[in-house]
Write a protein that holds these residues in place. Structure first.
Motif, PDB file in Angstrom:
ATOM      1  N   ILE A 104      66.987  47.782 152.572  1.00 21.12           N
ATOM      2  CA  ILE A 104      66.984  48.590 151.437  1.00 21.12           C
ATOM      3  C   ILE A 104      67.206  47.666 150.072  1.00 21.12           C
ATOM      4  N   CYS A 105      68.008  46.847 150.159  1.00 20.93           N
ATOM      5  CA  CYS A 105      68.244  45.739 148.995  1.00 20.93           C
ATOM      6  C   CYS A 105      67.072  45.104 148.800  1.00 20.93           C
ATOM      7  N   LEU A 106      66.345  44.611 149.676  1.00 17.72           N
ATOM      8  CA  LEU A 106      65.159  43.678 149.546  1.00 17.72           C
ATOM      9  C   LEU A 106      64.056  44.693 148.685  1.00 17.72           C
ATOM     10  N   VAL A 107      63.848  45.941 149.166  1.00 17.55           N
ATOM     11  CA  VAL A 107      62.969  46.550 148.274  1.00 17.55           C
ATOM     12  C   VAL A 107      63.430  46.889 147.053  1.00 17.55           C
ATOM     13  N   LEU A 108      64.521  47.444 146.913  1.00 17.74           N
ATOM     14  CA  LEU A 108      65.118  47.757 145.765  1.00 17.74           C
ATOM     15  C   LEU A 108      65.365  46.597 144.580  1.00 17.74           C
ATOM     16  N   GLY A 109      66.043  45.443 145.314  1.00 14.79           N
ATOM     17  CA  GLY A 109      66.170  44.484 144.537  1.00 14.79           C
ATOM     18  C   GLY A 109      64.841  43.804 143.911  1.00 14.79           C
ATOM     19  N   LEU A 110      63.892  43.658 144.551  1.00 14.65           N
ATOM     20  CA  LEU A 110      62.769  42.927 144.280  1.00 14.65           C
ATOM     21  C   LEU A 110      61.898  43.921 143.281  1.00 14.65           C
ATOM     22  N   GLY A 111      62.043  45.314 143.790  1.00 15.50           N
ATOM     23  CA  GLY A 111      61.184  46.096 143.035  1.00 15.50           C
ATOM     24  C   GLY A 111      61.744  46.478 141.682  1.00 15.50           C
ATOM     25  N   LEU A 112      62.952  46.803 141.524  1.00 17.09           N
ATOM     26  CA  LEU A 112      63.613  46.771 140.204  1.00 17.09           C
ATOM     27  C   LEU A 112      63.272  45.650 139.391  1.00 17.09           C
ATOM     28  N   GLY A 113      63.368  44.371 140.037  1.00 14.51           N
ATOM     29  CA  GLY A 113      63.341  43.221 139.292  1.00 14.51           C
ATOM     30  C   GLY A 113      62.043  43.107 138.387  1.00 14.51           C
ATOM     31  N   LEU A 114      60.951  43.723 138.713  1.00 11.51           N
ATOM     32  CA  LEU A 114      59.737  43.625 138.012  1.00 11.51           C
ATOM     33  C   LEU A 114      59.769  44.372 136.777  1.00 11.51           C
ATOM     34  N   PRO A 115      60.095  45.613 136.723  1.00 11.27           N
ATOM     35  CA  PRO A 115      60.336  46.437 135.590  1.00 11.27           C
ATOM     36  C   PRO A 115      61.194  45.531 134.455  1.00 11.27           C
TER      37      PRO A 115
ATOM     38  N   ALA B 122      49.862  35.569 139.418  1.00  3.90           N
ATOM     39  CA  ALA B 122      51.503  34.951 139.251  1.00  3.90           C
ATOM     40  C   ALA B 122      52.260  35.288 140.515  1.00  3.90           C
ATOM     41  N   ILE B 123      52.028  36.421 141.349  1.00  4.29           N
ATOM     42  CA  ILE B 123      52.663  36.461 142.624  1.00  4.29           C
ATOM     43  C   ILE B 123      52.445  35.375 143.529  1.00  4.29           C
ATOM     44  N   LYS B 124      51.503  34.632 143.463  1.00  2.00           N
ATOM     45  CA  LYS B 124      51.287  33.477 144.172  1.00  2.00           C
ATOM     46  C   LYS B 124      52.182  32.314 143.897  1.00  2.00           C
ATOM     47  N   ARG B 125      52.203  32.228 142.596  1.00  2.00           N
ATOM     48  CA  ARG B 125      53.271  31.141 142.221  1.00  2.00           C
ATOM     49  C   ARG B 125      54.857  31.472 142.492  1.00  2.00           C
ATOM     50  N   MET B 126      55.015  33.130 142.528  1.00  2.22           N
ATOM     51  CA  MET B 126      56.425  33.374 142.369  1.00  2.22           C
ATOM     52  C   MET B 126      56.927  33.255 143.985  1.00  2.22           C
ATOM     53  N   LEU B 127      55.899  33.196 145.053  1.00  3.37           N
ATOM     54  CA  LEU B 127      56.300  33.564 146.509  1.00  3.37           C
ATOM     55  C   LEU B 127      57.340  32.756 146.783  1.00  3.37           C
ATOM     56  N   PRO B 128      57.409  31.286 146.474  1.00  4.65           N
ATOM     57  CA  PRO B 128      58.592  30.617 147.060  1.00  4.65           C
ATOM     58  C   PRO B 128      59.971  31.132 146.709  1.00  4.65           C
ATOM     59  N   ALA B 129      59.956  31.417 145.311  1.00  4.36           N
ATOM     60  CA  ALA B 129      61.336  31.726 144.815  1.00  4.36           C
ATOM     61  C   ALA B 129      61.621  33.215 145.343  1.00  4.36           C
ATOM     62  N   LEU B 130      60.767  34.014 145.578  1.00  6.17           N
ATOM     63  CA  LEU B 130      61.038  35.220 146.144  1.00  6.17           C
ATOM     64  C   LEU B 130      61.400  35.258 147.395  1.00  6.17           C
ATOM     65  N   ALA B 131      60.904  34.224 148.328  1.00  6.36           N
ATOM     66  CA  ALA B 131      61.317  34.101 149.553  1.00  6.36           C
ATOM     67  C   ALA B 131      62.698  33.757 149.587  1.00  6.36           C
ATOM     68  N   ASN B 132      63.236  32.783 148.797  1.00  3.12           N
ATOM     69  CA  ASN B 132      64.326  32.417 148.557  1.00  3.12           C
ATOM     70  C   ASN B 132      65.340  33.259 148.261  1.00  3.12           C
ATOM     71  N   ARG B 133      64.875  34.213 147.293  1.00  2.00           N
ATOM     72  CA  ARG B 133      65.728  35.443 146.949  1.00  2.00           C
ATOM     73  C   ARG B 133      66.152  36.323 148.186  1.00  2.00           C
ATOM     74  N   ALA B 134      65.230  36.427 149.045  1.00  2.00           N
ATOM     75  CA  ALA B 134      65.093  37.427 150.337  1.00  2.00           C
ATOM     76  C   ALA B 134      66.271  36.671 151.063  1.00  2.00           C
ATOM     77  N   ILE B 135      66.301  35.479 151.191  1.00  2.00           N
ATOM     78  CA  ILE B 135      67.169  34.816 151.944  1.00  2.00           C
ATOM     79  C   ILE B 135      68.614  34.956 151.524  1.00  2.00           C
ATOM     80  N   GLU B 136      68.680  34.768 150.079  1.00  2.00           N
ATOM     81  CA  GLU B 136      69.930  35.080 149.512  1.00  2.00           C
ATOM     82  C   GLU B 136      70.487  36.720 149.826  1.00  2.00           C
ATOM     83  N   ILE B 137      69.362  37.453 149.569  1.00  2.00           N
ATOM     84  CA  ILE B 137      70.008  39.028 149.867  1.00  2.00           C
ATOM     85  C   ILE B 137      70.296  39.113 151.280  1.00  2.00           C
ATOM     86  N   PHE B 138      69.795  38.474 152.096  1.00  2.00           N
ATOM     87  CA  PHE B 138      70.109  38.593 153.797  1.00  2.00           C
ATOM     88  C   PHE B 138      71.580  38.097 154.048  1.00  2.00           C
ATOM     89  N   LYS B 139      71.952  36.721 153.055  1.00  2.00           N
ATOM     90  CA  LYS B 139      73.177  36.391 153.153  1.00  2.00           C
ATOM     91  C   LYS B 139      74.325  37.232 152.466  1.00  2.00           C
TER      92      LYS B 139
END
Lengths: 219, 225
Positions: A28-39, A142-159
Protein backbone atom coordinates in the motif's frame (compact mmCIF):
# COMPACT_ATOMS: atom_id res chain seq x y z
CA UNK A 1 23.33 -19.92 26.74
CA UNK A 2 21.61 -22.41 24.44
CA UNK A 3 19.82 -21.31 21.32
CA UNK A 4 16.55 -23.12 20.78
CA UNK A 5 14.51 -22.24 17.73
CA UNK A 6 11.90 -24.99 18.39
CA UNK A 7 9.26 -22.62 19.85
CA UNK A 8 9.82 -20.14 17.04
CA UNK A 9 9.33 -22.82 14.39
CA UNK A 10 6.29 -24.11 16.29
CA UNK A 11 4.76 -20.66 15.98
CA UNK A 12 5.77 -20.07 12.39
CA UNK A 13 2.09 -19.49 11.58
CA UNK A 14 2.02 -16.47 13.93
CA UNK A 15 5.04 -15.03 12.12
CA UNK A 16 3.45 -15.85 8.76
CA UNK A 17 0.40 -13.72 9.68
CA UNK A 18 2.85 -10.96 10.58
CA UNK A 19 4.70 -11.35 7.28
CA UNK A 20 1.40 -10.97 5.39
CA UNK A 21 0.71 -7.78 7.38
CA UNK A 22 4.19 -6.46 6.59
CA UNK A 23 3.82 -7.19 2.87
CA UNK A 24 0.33 -5.63 2.82
CA UNK A 25 1.41 -2.34 4.38
CA UNK A 26 4.55 -2.33 2.21
CA UNK A 27 2.49 -2.73 -0.97
CA UNK A 28 0.00 0.00 0.00
CA UNK A 29 2.71 2.48 1.01
CA UNK A 30 4.83 1.68 -2.05
CA UNK A 31 1.95 2.49 -4.42
CA UNK A 32 0.73 5.55 -2.49
CA UNK A 33 4.19 6.85 -1.59
CA UNK A 34 5.71 6.62 -5.06
CA UNK A 35 2.40 7.50 -6.74
CA UNK A 36 1.73 10.67 -4.71
CA UNK A 37 5.34 11.70 -5.11
CA UNK A 38 4.92 12.36 -8.85
CA UNK A 39 2.22 15.10 -8.61
CA UNK A 40 4.04 16.65 -5.64
CA UNK A 41 7.32 16.56 -7.55
CA UNK A 42 5.64 18.19 -10.56
CA UNK A 43 4.16 20.81 -8.23
CA UNK A 44 7.65 21.59 -6.90
CA UNK A 45 8.68 22.16 -10.49
CA UNK A 46 5.66 24.28 -11.51
CA UNK A 47 5.99 27.94 -12.44
CA UNK A 48 2.69 28.80 -10.74
CA UNK A 49 3.48 29.80 -7.12
CA UNK A 50 0.03 28.59 -5.98
CA UNK A 51 1.11 25.09 -6.91
CA UNK A 52 4.74 25.41 -5.97
CA UNK A 53 4.41 26.84 -2.45
CA UNK A 54 2.15 24.12 -0.99
CA UNK A 55 4.17 21.37 -2.69
CA UNK A 56 7.38 22.81 -1.23
CA UNK A 57 5.85 23.16 2.25
CA UNK A 58 4.62 19.55 2.09
CA UNK A 59 8.01 18.21 1.03
CA UNK A 60 9.95 20.22 3.62
CA UNK A 61 7.61 19.32 6.46
CA UNK A 62 7.51 15.58 5.81
CA UNK A 63 11.21 15.31 5.02
CA UNK A 64 12.21 17.14 8.17
CA UNK A 65 10.13 15.33 10.79
CA UNK A 66 10.62 11.73 11.95
CA UNK A 67 8.21 9.16 10.45
CA UNK A 68 7.42 7.71 13.86
CA UNK A 69 6.25 11.14 15.06
CA UNK A 70 4.03 11.39 11.98
CA UNK A 71 2.50 7.93 12.56
CA UNK A 72 1.87 8.71 16.24
CA UNK A 73 0.36 12.06 15.31
CA UNK A 74 -2.04 10.45 12.83
CA UNK A 75 -2.99 7.77 15.37
CA UNK A 76 -3.36 9.77 18.60
CA UNK A 77 -3.77 13.41 17.57
CA UNK A 78 -5.68 13.53 14.26
CA UNK A 79 -8.77 11.53 15.42
CA UNK A 80 -9.53 14.36 17.88
CA UNK A 81 -10.22 16.63 14.91
CA UNK A 82 -12.18 13.97 13.02
CA UNK A 83 -15.64 12.55 13.70
CA UNK A 84 -14.33 8.99 13.28
CA UNK A 85 -11.55 6.76 14.61
CA UNK A 86 -8.33 6.03 12.76
CA UNK A 87 -7.08 2.44 12.88
CA UNK A 88 -3.43 1.39 13.24
CA UNK A 89 -3.18 0.46 9.54
CA UNK A 90 -4.59 3.80 8.34
CA UNK A 91 -2.38 5.81 10.70
CA UNK A 92 0.75 3.91 9.68
CA UNK A 93 -0.14 4.10 5.98
CA UNK A 94 -0.74 7.87 6.23
CA UNK A 95 2.58 8.46 7.99
CA UNK A 96 4.73 6.23 5.81
CA UNK A 97 3.05 7.13 2.48
CA UNK A 98 3.16 10.90 2.98
CA UNK A 99 6.75 10.70 4.19
CA UNK A 100 7.73 8.59 1.17
CA UNK A 101 5.80 10.90 -1.16
CA UNK A 102 7.90 13.83 0.08
CA UNK A 103 11.13 11.93 -0.52
CA UNK A 104 10.12 10.50 -3.90
CA UNK A 105 8.88 13.93 -5.02
CA UNK A 106 12.48 15.11 -4.85
CA UNK A 107 13.57 12.08 -6.88
CA UNK A 108 10.99 12.84 -9.61
CA UNK A 109 11.90 16.52 -9.62
CA UNK A 110 15.61 15.76 -9.94
CA UNK A 111 14.96 13.19 -12.66
CA UNK A 112 12.75 15.50 -14.71
CA UNK A 113 15.14 18.44 -14.33
CA UNK A 114 18.01 16.27 -15.54
CA UNK A 115 16.39 15.94 -18.98
CA UNK A 116 17.86 18.44 -21.42
CA UNK A 117 15.77 21.48 -22.42
CA UNK A 118 16.03 20.44 -26.05
CA UNK A 119 13.82 17.41 -25.42
CA UNK A 120 11.03 19.72 -24.26
CA UNK A 121 11.51 22.09 -27.15
CA UNK A 122 11.52 19.20 -29.61
CA UNK A 123 8.31 17.74 -28.20
CA UNK A 124 6.58 21.14 -28.19
CA UNK A 125 7.76 21.78 -31.75
CA UNK A 126 6.03 18.55 -32.77
CA UNK A 127 2.79 20.05 -31.43
CA UNK A 128 2.55 18.13 -28.16
CA UNK A 129 0.90 19.76 -25.17
CA UNK A 130 2.83 20.04 -21.87
CA UNK A 131 1.13 16.90 -20.57
CA UNK A 132 1.78 14.93 -23.75
CA UNK A 133 5.43 16.00 -23.82
CA UNK A 134 5.77 14.98 -20.19
CA UNK A 135 4.10 11.61 -20.69
CA UNK A 136 5.56 10.60 -24.02
CA UNK A 137 9.01 12.19 -24.09
CA UNK A 138 10.27 13.38 -20.71
CA UNK A 139 9.03 10.81 -18.19
CA UNK A 140 10.11 7.68 -20.12
CA UNK A 141 13.67 9.03 -20.26
CA UNK A 142 13.65 10.43 -16.72
CA UNK A 143 12.27 7.22 -15.15
CA UNK A 144 15.34 5.32 -16.31
CA UNK A 145 17.62 7.73 -14.44
CA UNK A 146 15.38 7.69 -11.37
CA UNK A 147 15.15 3.91 -11.02
CA UNK A 148 18.11 3.41 -8.63
CA UNK A 149 16.87 6.16 -6.30
CA UNK A 150 13.30 4.82 -6.45
CA UNK A 151 14.54 1.31 -5.64
CA UNK A 152 16.32 2.74 -2.59
CA UNK A 153 13.07 4.43 -1.56
CA UNK A 154 11.27 1.07 -1.83
CA UNK A 155 13.86 -0.46 0.49
CA UNK A 156 13.37 2.38 2.97
CA UNK A 157 9.58 1.93 2.83
CA UNK A 158 9.99 -1.75 3.59
CA UNK A 159 12.13 -0.98 6.62
CA UNK A 160 9.77 1.77 7.77
CA UNK A 161 6.86 -0.69 7.79
CA UNK A 162 8.14 -2.01 11.15
CA UNK A 163 7.19 1.34 12.71
CA UNK A 164 3.54 0.33 12.35
CA UNK A 165 4.16 -1.95 15.33
CA UNK A 166 4.37 1.19 17.49
CA UNK A 167 0.61 1.62 17.01
CA UNK A 168 0.03 -2.16 17.38
CA UNK A 169 -0.56 -2.95 13.70
CA UNK A 170 -0.13 -6.70 13.18
CA UNK A 171 3.11 -7.06 11.21
CA UNK A 172 6.23 -9.19 11.51
CA UNK A 173 7.92 -7.37 14.39
CA UNK A 174 4.65 -7.03 16.32
CA UNK A 175 4.07 -10.80 16.03
CA UNK A 176 7.66 -11.37 17.13
CA UNK A 177 7.03 -9.25 20.23
CA UNK A 178 3.95 -11.37 20.96
CA UNK A 179 5.84 -14.68 20.77
CA UNK A 180 8.77 -13.31 22.79
CA UNK A 181 6.47 -12.11 25.56
CA UNK A 182 4.66 -15.46 25.74
CA UNK A 183 7.66 -17.81 25.63
CA UNK A 184 10.52 -15.64 26.95
CA UNK A 185 12.66 -16.42 23.92
CA UNK A 186 13.63 -12.95 22.63
CA UNK A 187 17.01 -14.07 21.26
CA UNK A 188 15.58 -16.66 18.92
CA UNK A 189 12.48 -14.67 17.96
CA UNK A 190 14.22 -11.37 17.18
CA UNK A 191 17.05 -13.17 15.40
CA UNK A 192 14.47 -15.00 13.28
CA UNK A 193 12.57 -11.77 12.57
CA UNK A 194 15.79 -9.98 11.58
CA UNK A 195 16.70 -12.91 9.32
CA UNK A 196 13.28 -12.88 7.63
CA UNK A 197 13.58 -9.14 6.92
CA UNK A 198 17.10 -9.67 5.59
CA UNK A 199 16.01 -12.50 3.32
CA UNK A 200 13.11 -10.48 1.87
CA UNK A 201 15.21 -7.32 1.47
CA UNK A 202 18.34 -8.94 0.07
CA UNK A 203 17.07 -9.36 -3.52
CA UNK A 204 15.69 -5.80 -3.42
CA UNK A 205 19.07 -4.45 -2.29
CA UNK A 206 20.88 -6.43 -4.98
CA UNK A 207 18.42 -5.07 -7.55
CA UNK A 208 19.21 -1.50 -6.45
CA UNK A 209 22.97 -2.16 -6.71
CA UNK A 210 22.45 -3.62 -10.18
CA UNK A 211 20.35 -0.62 -11.30
CA UNK A 212 23.03 1.74 -9.99
CA UNK A 213 25.80 -0.10 -11.83
CA UNK A 214 23.75 -0.20 -15.03
CA UNK A 215 23.07 3.53 -14.81
CA UNK A 216 26.76 4.31 -14.27
CA UNK A 217 27.67 2.12 -17.24
CA UNK A 218 24.97 3.56 -19.50
CA UNK A 219 25.45 7.28 -18.91
CA UNK B 1 -15.47 22.59 16.85
CA UNK B 2 -12.44 21.52 18.86
CA UNK B 3 -10.78 24.24 20.89
CA UNK B 4 -7.02 24.12 20.84
CA UNK B 5 -5.32 24.81 24.16
CA UNK B 6 -1.54 24.67 24.39
CA UNK B 7 -1.38 25.91 28.00
CA UNK B 8 -1.32 22.40 29.61
CA UNK B 9 1.48 21.41 27.25
CA UNK B 10 3.43 24.57 28.02
CA UNK B 11 3.14 23.71 31.72
CA UNK B 12 5.22 20.58 31.06
CA UNK B 13 7.85 22.31 28.98
CA UNK B 14 10.60 21.09 31.34
CA UNK B 15 9.80 17.43 30.55
CA UNK B 16 9.89 18.14 26.82
CA UNK B 17 13.13 20.09 27.13
CA UNK B 18 14.79 17.15 28.91
CA UNK B 19 13.44 14.91 26.15
CA UNK B 20 14.94 17.11 23.46
CA UNK B 21 18.25 17.19 25.32
CA UNK B 22 18.27 13.37 25.50
CA UNK B 23 17.47 13.14 21.78
CA UNK B 24 20.40 15.43 20.95
CA UNK B 25 22.72 13.62 23.35
CA UNK B 26 21.93 10.24 21.81
CA UNK B 27 22.30 11.62 18.27
CA UNK B 28 25.68 13.19 19.10
CA UNK B 29 27.07 10.10 20.80
CA UNK B 30 25.88 7.70 18.09
CA UNK B 31 27.29 10.03 15.44
CA UNK B 32 30.74 10.12 17.08
CA UNK B 33 30.93 6.34 17.49
CA UNK B 34 29.35 5.78 14.08
CA UNK B 35 31.95 7.87 12.23
CA UNK B 36 34.90 6.23 14.02
CA UNK B 37 33.50 2.73 13.59
CA UNK B 38 32.50 3.50 10.01
CA UNK B 39 36.05 4.48 9.08
CA UNK B 40 37.30 1.21 10.58
CA UNK B 41 34.71 -0.80 8.64
CA UNK B 42 35.51 1.02 5.40
CA UNK B 43 39.26 0.37 5.77
CA UNK B 44 38.57 -3.29 6.52
CA UNK B 45 36.30 -3.58 3.50
CA UNK B 46 38.87 -1.92 1.24
CA UNK B 47 41.58 -4.20 2.58
CA UNK B 48 43.06 -6.84 0.30
CA UNK B 49 42.96 -9.44 3.08
CA UNK B 50 39.75 -11.47 2.81
CA UNK B 51 39.60 -12.16 6.57
CA UNK B 52 39.27 -8.39 7.11
CA UNK B 53 37.16 -7.49 4.07
CA UNK B 54 34.64 -10.28 4.43
CA UNK B 55 33.36 -9.69 8.01
CA UNK B 56 33.19 -5.94 7.38
CA UNK B 57 31.08 -6.57 4.28
CA UNK B 58 28.81 -8.87 6.28
CA UNK B 59 28.24 -6.31 9.08
CA UNK B 60 27.52 -3.58 6.53
CA UNK B 61 25.06 -5.73 4.55
CA UNK B 62 23.25 -7.07 7.65
CA UNK B 63 22.75 -3.62 9.11
CA UNK B 64 21.64 -2.16 5.81
CA UNK B 65 19.12 -4.92 5.08
CA UNK B 66 17.35 -5.07 8.46
CA UNK B 67 14.96 -2.44 9.81
CA UNK B 68 16.47 -0.22 12.55
CA UNK B 69 13.59 -1.03 14.89
CA UNK B 70 14.30 -4.77 14.63
CA UNK B 71 17.98 -4.09 15.37
CA UNK B 72 17.02 -2.01 18.39
CA UNK B 73 14.76 -4.77 19.75
CA UNK B 74 17.50 -7.30 19.17
CA UNK B 75 20.07 -5.29 21.10
CA UNK B 76 17.64 -4.43 23.90
CA UNK B 77 15.85 -7.73 24.45
CA UNK B 78 18.11 -10.40 22.95
CA UNK B 79 21.72 -9.18 23.26
CA UNK B 80 21.74 -8.96 27.09
CA UNK B 81 20.89 -12.69 27.24
CA UNK B 82 23.62 -13.57 24.75
CA UNK B 83 26.36 -11.49 26.36
CA UNK B 84 25.07 -11.68 29.91
CA UNK B 85 25.11 -7.94 30.64
CA UNK B 86 22.34 -5.65 31.82
CA UNK B 87 21.15 -3.37 28.97
CA UNK B 88 19.69 0.06 29.64
CA UNK B 89 17.51 1.59 26.91
CA UNK B 90 20.19 4.26 26.37
CA UNK B 91 22.99 1.72 25.98
CA UNK B 92 20.93 -0.46 23.62
CA UNK B 93 20.06 2.58 21.51
CA UNK B 94 23.65 3.81 21.49
CA UNK B 95 24.99 0.41 20.37
CA UNK B 96 22.29 -0.02 17.70
CA UNK B 97 22.54 3.45 16.18
CA UNK B 98 26.35 3.51 16.35
CA UNK B 99 26.70 0.26 14.41
CA UNK B 100 23.84 1.11 12.09
CA UNK B 101 25.24 4.51 11.17
CA UNK B 102 28.72 2.99 10.99
CA UNK B 103 27.41 0.67 8.27
CA UNK B 104 26.20 3.68 6.28
CA UNK B 105 29.25 5.85 7.04
CA UNK B 106 31.48 2.96 5.93
CA UNK B 107 29.95 3.16 2.46
CA UNK B 108 30.38 6.95 2.42
CA UNK B 109 34.04 6.59 3.45
CA UNK B 110 34.60 3.89 0.86
CA UNK B 111 33.07 5.97 -1.94
CA UNK B 112 35.13 8.97 -0.77
CA UNK B 113 38.41 7.07 -0.62
CA UNK B 114 37.76 5.39 -3.96
CA UNK B 115 36.98 8.77 -5.56
CA UNK B 116 40.56 9.95 -4.97
CA UNK B 117 42.63 9.49 -8.11
CA UNK B 118 45.15 6.65 -8.21
CA UNK B 119 47.89 9.19 -8.91
CA UNK B 120 47.60 10.61 -5.39
CA UNK B 121 48.40 7.18 -3.96
CA UNK B 122 51.24 6.63 -6.38
CA UNK B 123 52.79 10.01 -5.64
CA UNK B 124 52.56 9.40 -1.87
CA UNK B 125 54.19 5.99 -2.28
CA UNK B 126 56.89 7.49 -4.49
CA UNK B 127 57.69 9.92 -1.65
CA UNK B 128 58.37 6.89 0.54
CA UNK B 129 55.13 6.85 2.54
CA UNK B 130 53.64 3.51 3.48
CA UNK B 131 49.95 2.72 2.90
CA UNK B 132 48.86 3.99 6.34
CA UNK B 133 50.78 7.25 6.00
CA UNK B 134 49.51 7.84 2.46
CA UNK B 135 45.96 7.26 3.66
CA UNK B 136 46.28 9.53 6.69
CA UNK B 137 48.28 12.37 5.16
CA UNK B 138 47.21 12.47 1.53
CA UNK B 139 44.03 10.55 0.72
CA UNK B 140 41.73 11.00 3.75
CA UNK B 141 42.11 14.81 4.03
CA UNK B 142 40.99 15.15 0.41
CA UNK B 143 38.31 12.46 0.64
CA UNK B 144 36.72 13.83 3.83
CA UNK B 145 35.97 17.16 2.16
CA UNK B 146 34.02 15.38 -0.59
CA UNK B 147 32.14 13.32 1.98
CA UNK B 148 30.83 16.21 4.08
CA UNK B 149 27.42 16.52 2.34
CA UNK B 150 26.74 12.78 2.62
CA UNK B 151 27.78 12.89 6.28
CA UNK B 152 25.42 15.70 7.10
CA UNK B 153 22.52 14.00 5.36
CA UNK B 154 23.22 10.84 7.33
CA UNK B 155 23.45 12.79 10.60
CA UNK B 156 20.00 14.27 9.95
CA UNK B 157 18.64 10.78 9.15
CA UNK B 158 20.16 9.55 12.39
CA UNK B 159 18.40 12.21 14.42
CA UNK B 160 15.06 11.18 12.93
CA UNK B 161 15.83 7.50 13.59
CA UNK B 162 16.53 8.15 17.29
CA UNK B 163 12.77 8.56 17.83
CA UNK B 164 12.61 4.75 17.74
CA UNK B 165 14.08 4.60 21.27
CA UNK B 166 10.76 5.84 22.60
CA UNK B 167 9.47 2.28 21.93
CA UNK B 168 11.94 0.87 24.48
CA UNK B 169 11.16 3.65 26.99
CA UNK B 170 14.24 5.84 26.71
CA UNK B 171 13.15 9.33 27.71
CA UNK B 172 13.74 11.09 24.38
CA UNK B 173 11.52 13.85 23.02
CA UNK B 174 8.89 11.49 21.60
CA UNK B 175 8.72 9.51 24.84
CA UNK B 176 8.36 12.74 26.80
CA UNK B 177 5.51 13.64 24.46
CA UNK B 178 3.73 10.34 25.27
CA UNK B 179 4.06 11.15 28.95
CA UNK B 180 2.87 14.74 28.64
CA UNK B 181 -0.09 13.72 26.46
CA UNK B 182 -1.18 11.15 29.07
CA UNK B 183 -0.81 13.66 31.89
CA UNK B 184 -2.66 16.48 30.17
CA UNK B 185 -5.16 14.48 28.07
CA UNK B 186 -4.14 16.77 25.24
CA UNK B 187 -2.58 14.45 22.62
CA UNK B 188 -3.42 16.78 19.72
CA UNK B 189 -1.60 19.78 21.15
CA UNK B 190 1.27 17.75 22.59
CA UNK B 191 2.08 15.79 19.45
CA UNK B 192 1.60 18.83 17.24
CA UNK B 193 3.98 20.86 19.40
CA UNK B 194 6.53 18.04 19.43
CA UNK B 195 6.28 17.52 15.66
CA UNK B 196 6.95 21.25 15.22
CA UNK B 197 9.89 21.05 17.64
CA UNK B 198 11.42 18.21 15.61
CA UNK B 199 10.75 20.11 12.41
CA UNK B 200 12.46 23.25 13.71
CA UNK B 201 15.61 21.43 14.82
CA UNK B 202 15.88 19.14 11.78
CA UNK B 203 14.97 21.83 9.25
CA UNK B 204 17.56 24.11 10.81
CA UNK B 205 20.15 21.36 10.42
CA UNK B 206 19.06 20.77 6.80
CA UNK B 207 19.40 24.45 5.93
CA UNK B 208 22.85 24.54 7.48
CA UNK B 209 23.80 21.41 5.52
CA UNK B 210 22.57 22.96 2.27
CA UNK B 211 24.62 26.11 2.89
CA UNK B 212 27.79 24.16 3.56
CA UNK B 213 27.14 22.02 0.49
CA UNK B 214 26.69 25.11 -1.65
CA UNK B 215 29.92 26.60 -0.35
CA UNK B 216 31.78 23.36 -1.06
CA UNK B 217 30.34 23.22 -4.56
CA UNK B 218 31.48 26.78 -5.17
CA UNK B 219 34.99 26.03 -3.94
CA UNK B 220 35.14 23.48 -6.73
CA UNK B 221 35.10 20.29 -4.70
CA UNK B 222 33.11 17.40 -6.13
CA UNK B 223 30.89 15.42 -3.80
CA UNK B 224 30.25 11.73 -3.39
CA UNK B 225 27.58 9.54 -1.83
Amino acid sequence: MRWDFATVIEHADVLAIGAVGTLRIFAICLVLGLGLGLPVGLGRYARNPWLRAPATAFVEFFRNTPVLVQIIWFFFALPILLPFQIGPLTAAVLGISLNSAAFSAEIYRGGIQSIERGQWDGARALGMSWLQAMRRVILPQAIKRMLPALANRAIEIFKMSTLASAVAYVELLQQGKLIASLYYNPIEVYTAVAAIFSVILWPLVQLSYWLERRLKGGE
Amino acid sequence: MYRWDFAPVAAHLDLLAIGLFNTLRLTGAALAFGVALGLGLALMRLSRRPWAAWPAGLVIEVFRTTPPLVQLFWFYFAAPLVVGVEMTPYLAALVTFSIQSAAFFAEVFRAGIESIERGQWDAARALGMNRGQALRRIVLPQAVKRMIPAFMERAIELMKTTTLVATISYADLLFAANEVSQKTFRPLETYTAVALAYFTVIYGASLLARRIELRLARSGEGTVG
